[in-house]
Design a protein around this motif. Structure first.
Motif, PDB file in Angstrom:
ATOM      1  N   ALA A  99       0.835  -1.207   0.000  1.00  0.00           N
ATOM      2  CA  ALA A  99       0.000   0.000   0.000  1.00  0.00           C
ATOM      3  C   ALA A  99       0.868   1.255   0.000  1.00  0.00           C
ATOM      4  N   LEU A 100       1.968   1.216   0.762  1.00  0.00           N
ATOM      5  CA  LEU A 100       2.856   2.377   0.809  1.00  0.00           C
ATOM      6  C   LEU A 100       3.499   2.617  -0.546  1.00  0.00           C
ATOM      7  N   ILE A 113     -10.927   4.161  -9.661  1.00  0.00           N
ATOM      8  CA  ILE A 113     -11.118   3.778 -11.056  1.00  0.00           C
ATOM      9  C   ILE A 113     -10.134   2.661 -11.385  1.00  0.00           C
ATOM     10  N   PRO A 114     -10.603   1.541 -11.958  1.00  0.00           N
ATOM     11  CA  PRO A 114      -9.691   0.444 -12.286  1.00  0.00           C
ATOM     12  C   PRO A 114      -8.477   0.914 -13.062  1.00  0.00           C
ATOM     13  N   ALA A 115      -7.319   0.378 -12.693  1.00  0.00           N
ATOM     14  CA  ALA A 115      -6.010   0.667 -13.292  1.00  0.00           C
ATOM     15  C   ALA A 115      -5.324   1.841 -12.622  1.00  0.00           C
ATOM     16  N   LEU A 116      -6.051   2.643 -11.838  1.00  0.00           N
ATOM     17  CA  LEU A 116      -5.427   3.744 -11.122  1.00  0.00           C
ATOM     18  C   LEU A 116      -5.000   3.290  -9.725  1.00  0.00           C
ATOM     19  N   SER A 130      -7.791   2.342  -7.162  1.00  0.00           N
ATOM     20  CA  SER A 130      -8.387   1.015  -7.316  1.00  0.00           C
ATOM     21  C   SER A 130      -7.481  -0.069  -6.714  1.00  0.00           C
ATOM     22  N   ARG A 131      -6.195   0.059  -6.924  1.00  0.00           N
ATOM     23  CA  ARG A 131      -5.257  -0.935  -6.380  1.00  0.00           C
ATOM     24  C   ARG A 131      -5.261  -0.898  -4.855  1.00  0.00           C
TER      25      ARG A 131
END
Length: 424
Positions: free
Chosen positions: A170-171, A369-372, A375-376
């Motif tokens: 996450a970091l 938004i997926p891919a940004l 989203s991750r």
């Protein structure tokens, strides 16, 4: 020469904003022990590339962003199967340092054989059948696979993105937008130092920018001149009065009294009409007097600018959702066009604009938004709650679809931008 300077400053601004973002991903991934295969600015064909340590640094043709490609985020492109014939080169400790997958007859000082067993992620070992004799080898953690003239470093399990803790991953993801926020804060602070803070209870209005070729420029008015009166009407600290008097005097001569230092100048100006704008214009920006900002004022002012700009950005998102129109969207072409226009206004205005774009990029990347990046981070949050990761194939498909949709949208808005330029 001015055009070359504007283009250079525009490209430099985008380069810095994107580089800072990707450096955030890169730096914290490296700190977590993740192998970063490529640090790229732009997409598409390579313009420039060099390798430092384990990472390939590349500059690519399409200036739509960048990426820091980490091992394990995508399926490895090169796989070695049991029964495949390969050649290996050993180092002084008899560890496999290079694995050759093609042109085996041209490789020198290698051992050639058929793969009986290979594990490049956990056990780091392989066994070859060399002329009927089985030979076991330890593989160096930084061994290279060579195919079609390209070297690809292996990625042991502990060097892959997925092997790290949820917090470390996450970091590494959040660090990109975070670096944009830090850059925006610094740029807002630099802008405040450049332009200063308004003087309290001002008694006069001074001339800011003077547009080239306009009546004020032809009359040799200069930045910093104080406007004392127009047609005998005292101006004082009323900048709006300058606008009103000038607008009402299109194509009519006006008598301006200007103070420049200890000099008092009487100047005759004839405002002109400008296409697309109402009233007369002389080509100046009236501004209130300013003073140098102190350190504390700069910090608090920068923080206030961050908050105010963030509110404006989210209001823009809301309006875009409520009243969606392709004409309201701008891609790289439009952004470059606007940036070029702002760059002509001076380095101070370009600095403020760079701060706004950096803040926008950080916020936009945190949207779900997926891919940004946003989203991750959501997928990592789900993993933290469940205690196990989402199926990588399903997550990968979501990000792929999101990226494809964003890319199609980028093509559409770029096409729209080009049409707008052609049609004036």
């Amino acid at each position: 020469m001015e055009m070359v300077q504007v283009v250079f400053l525009t490209v430099l601004m985008f380069f810095v904003i994107v580089t800072v973002h990707e450096w955030g991903h890169y730096y914290f991934a490296k700190r977590a022990g993740i192998l970063v295969r490529e640090f790229a600015i732009g997409f598409g064909p390579k313009l420039f590339s060099y390798k430092r340590n384990e990472t390939q640094f590349t500059l690519r043709l399409l200036p739509f962003g960048g990426y820091a490609r980490m091992a394990g985020e995508d399926p490895e492109l090169i796989e070695i199967q049991t029964g495949q014939t390969i050649a290996v080169r050993l180092n002084n400790e008899n560890q496999v340092k290079r694995i050759y997958l093609d042109q085996l007859d041209n490789r020198k000082n290698v051992i050639r054989g058929e793969v009986q067993f290979i594990d490049l992620e956990e056990r780091l070992s392989l066994r070859l059948d060399v002329d009927g004799e089985f030979q076991q080898y330890e593989v160096h953690p930084q061994a290279m696979m060579v195919a079609k003239g390209t070297e690809t470093q292996i990625a042991p399990k502990d060097r892959q993105f997925g092997s790290k803790s949820v917090g470390q991953r996450a970091l590494a993801i959040f660090a990109g937008p975070a670096m944009n926020f830090i850059l925006a804060f610094i740029l807002f602070a630099v802008y405040i130092q450049m332009v200063g803070l308004p003087v309290e209870n001002p008694t006069y209005v001074q001339i800011g920018k003077v547009s080239e070729g306009m009546p004020a420029d032809e009359a040799n008015l200069q930045e910093g001149d104080i406007v004392e009166s127009i047609n005998g009407t005292p101006i004082g600290a009323d900048a709006q009065k300058i606008i009103e008097l000038t607008s009402a005097s299109a194509d009519k001569p006006m008598e301006w009294t200007i103070r420049r230092g200890d000099q008092v100048l009487n100047v005759t100006l004839t405002p002109r009409t400008v296409k697309g704008e109402e009233g007369g214009k002389v080509g100046i920006v009236a501004q209130m007097p300013t003073r140098q900002a102190g350190f504390t004022e700069t910090i608090t002012g920068s923080g206030k600018a961050m908050v105010e700009t963030t509110n404006i950005i989210f209001v823009g998102f809301k309006q875009l959702i409520e009243k969606f129109s392709m004409d309201d969207l701008g891609g790289p072409v439009r952004t470059f066009e606007v940036t070029g226009q702002i760059a002509k206004s001076g380095i101070d205005q370009l600095t403020q604009w760079a701060a706004i774009l950096s803040l926008y990029l950080g916020i936009f990347n945190l949207l779900p938004i997926p891919a940004l990046d946003g989203s991750r981070l959501i997928f990592l949050g789900v993993e933290a709650l469940r205690g196990k990761p989402v199926d990588p194939n399903k997550e990968g498909m979501v990000h792929f679809i999101g990226f494809a949709m964003l890319f199609l949208l980028m093509i559409a808005v770029t096409y729209n931008d080009i049409l707008r330029l052609i049609n004036g």
